[in-house]
Design a protein around this motif. Structure first.
Motif, PDB file in Angstrom:
ATOM      1  N   ALA A  54       0.832  -1.204   0.000  1.00  0.00           N
ATOM      2  CA  ALA A  54       0.000   0.000   0.000  1.00  0.00           C
ATOM      3  C   ALA A  54       0.867   1.254   0.000  1.00  0.00           C
ATOM      4  O   ALA A  54       1.938   1.293   0.612  1.00  0.00           O
ATOM      5  N   SER A  98      -3.501   1.519 -11.898  1.00  0.00           N
ATOM      6  CA  SER A  98      -2.835   1.834 -10.631  1.00  0.00           C
ATOM      7  C   SER A  98      -3.073   3.270 -10.190  1.00  0.00           C
ATOM      8  O   SER A  98      -3.067   3.565  -8.982  1.00  0.00           O
ATOM      9  N   TYR A 104      -7.596   5.509  -8.670  1.00  0.00           N
ATOM     10  CA  TYR A 104      -8.118   6.083  -7.431  1.00  0.00           C
ATOM     11  C   TYR A 104      -7.144   7.056  -6.771  1.00  0.00           C
ATOM     12  O   TYR A 104      -7.478   7.663  -5.756  1.00  0.00           O
ATOM     13  N   LEU A 105      -5.953   7.214  -7.358  1.00  0.00           N
ATOM     14  CA  LEU A 105      -5.054   8.259  -6.888  1.00  0.00           C
ATOM     15  C   LEU A 105      -5.412   9.596  -7.522  1.00  0.00           C
ATOM     16  O   LEU A 105      -5.098  10.659  -6.986  1.00  0.00           O
ATOM     17  N   VAL A 111      -5.674  -2.812  -6.438  1.00  0.00           N
ATOM     18  CA  VAL A 111      -6.103  -1.411  -6.445  1.00  0.00           C
ATOM     19  C   VAL A 111      -7.405  -1.244  -5.666  1.00  0.00           C
ATOM     20  O   VAL A 111      -7.555  -0.309  -4.867  1.00  0.00           O
ATOM     21  N   GLU A 168      -6.247   0.735  -2.580  1.00  0.00           N
ATOM     22  CA  GLU A 168      -6.469   2.152  -2.863  1.00  0.00           C
ATOM     23  C   GLU A 168      -7.935   2.546  -2.679  1.00  0.00           C
ATOM     24  O   GLU A 168      -8.232   3.547  -2.043  1.00  0.00           O
ATOM     25  N   ARG A 169      -8.838   1.752  -3.229  1.00  0.00           N
ATOM     26  CA  ARG A 169     -10.268   2.042  -3.055  1.00  0.00           C
ATOM     27  C   ARG A 169     -10.747   1.634  -1.657  1.00  0.00           C
ATOM     28  O   ARG A 169     -11.736   2.149  -1.153  1.00  0.00           O
TER      29      ARG A 169
END
Length: 317
Positions: free
Chosen positions: A67, A109, A112-113, A165, A169-170
């Motif tokens: 992460a 990748s 969600y950034l 991801v 991330e999500r």
């Protein structure tokens, strides 16, 4: 011994066992299909390189270490490295193919950034994954070798990139993504398989979607493991672990979510098997979703899913 040390030991053992099994199966398969070893070995090496990237997604403590800022680089390597290895004698190198792999890894990748965690972007992310699958994105990147499809290398990368991801991330709620169902999940998954058999079997025969063939038990067993650990696991993660939960949040109705997800699951199979398989897959989706709800884990649905596919490939076609 710490939990992390145990996890690392389990990961190393699984990686070693998998490498040995994949190497043996790959060499035997290449000889059976008449593929020269100088062509087969780079492809086998590419699968060996992809394997730990895929494996890490099923070990929660291991994947959590990815992460943060290191995740995009990890995903980029997981998509590009197997391709470069495969090009060392297995397939011809193409710059465009490399760029397409890097672009896909970058889009997944960084999704969600860059974009907020909102329903419209969540749905678009799943549509992107589905479009890559249905659009045969990897066909030109991984051309057939001696009539053997090796585009599964791209699909494996796509699967674990999307899983990592969404989880890291999500931060989708824990879905039970993992390779070893517990006893409760086995029991619930097997029961829902038996509930599905009369419904799905009658529907398949009535629609002339399948027919009986002489038993092919080894093929069925191989299909069961393949769906338990790869295809069934990833499909259940996307549909029952992510989409069903999101639809439930959006509609505030668990039953509606179960039915809608099952219908969407059936519709996706139109591109792969034709219209006859849409209602069959939808009914199977209902029982897989039911198993997931009863166990509160997608692994129960994976057991149901894998048993259905194994039975079909062993006794029907």
């Amino acid at each position: 011994m710490s939990a992390m040390a145990k996890t690392l030991g389990g990961f190393r053992a699984a990686a070693l066992i998998g490498w040995i099994a994949l190497s043996g199966v790959g060499i035997v398969y290449a000889r059976a299909k008449g593929i020269p070893l100088q062509t087969a070995l780079p492809v086998i090496a590419a699968f060996l390189a992809e394997y730990p990237f895929y494996l890490v997604a099923g070990f929660p403590n291991m994947r959590e270490r990815l992460a943060g800022p290191r995740l995009p680089w990890w995903l980029m390597a997981s998509a590009v490295l197997p391709y470069l290895i495969c090009c060392c004698g297995g397939i011809p190198f193409q710059w465009l193919a490399l760029v397409r792999l890097a672009a896909l890894a970058g889009a997944i990748s960084l999704w969600y950034l860059i974009l907020p965690a909102a329903p419209i972007f969540d749905a678009a992310f799943l549509v992107l994954i589905a479009a890559v699958m249905v659009g045969r994105y990897f066909d030109s990147i991984y051309p057939d070798i001696y009539r053997q499809h090796i585009d599964i290398l791209g699909h494996l990368a796509l699967f674990h990139m999307a899983v990592l991801v969404l989880i890291l991330e999500r931060r989708v709620p824990e879905t039970g993504f993992g390779f070893l169902p517990n006893w409760k999940e086995w029991r619930i998954g097997i029961l829902n398989f038996f509930y599905f058999v009369p419904c799905g079997g009658v529907l398949a025969l009535a629609l002339h979607a399948t027919h009986f063939v002489p038993p092919r038990l080894p093929w069925g067993a191989a299909s069961f493991l393949g769906f338990l650990w790869v295809l069934g696991l990833t499909e259940e993660f996307f549909f029952r672990g992510v989409l069903q939960r999101w639809i439930e949040d959006w509609t505030w109705n668990a039953t509606a979510s179960l039915v809608i997800t099952a219908i969407l699951f059936g519709l996706v199979h139109f591109w792969f098997r034709g219209w006859r398989w849409v209602p069959i897959a939808a009914v199977m989706g209902l029982f897989c979703g039911r198993a997931r709800n009863q166990a509160d884990s997608i692994r129960a649905g994976v057991v149901t899913h894998a048993l259905v596919v194994a039975t079909w490939r062993a006794f029907l076609w």
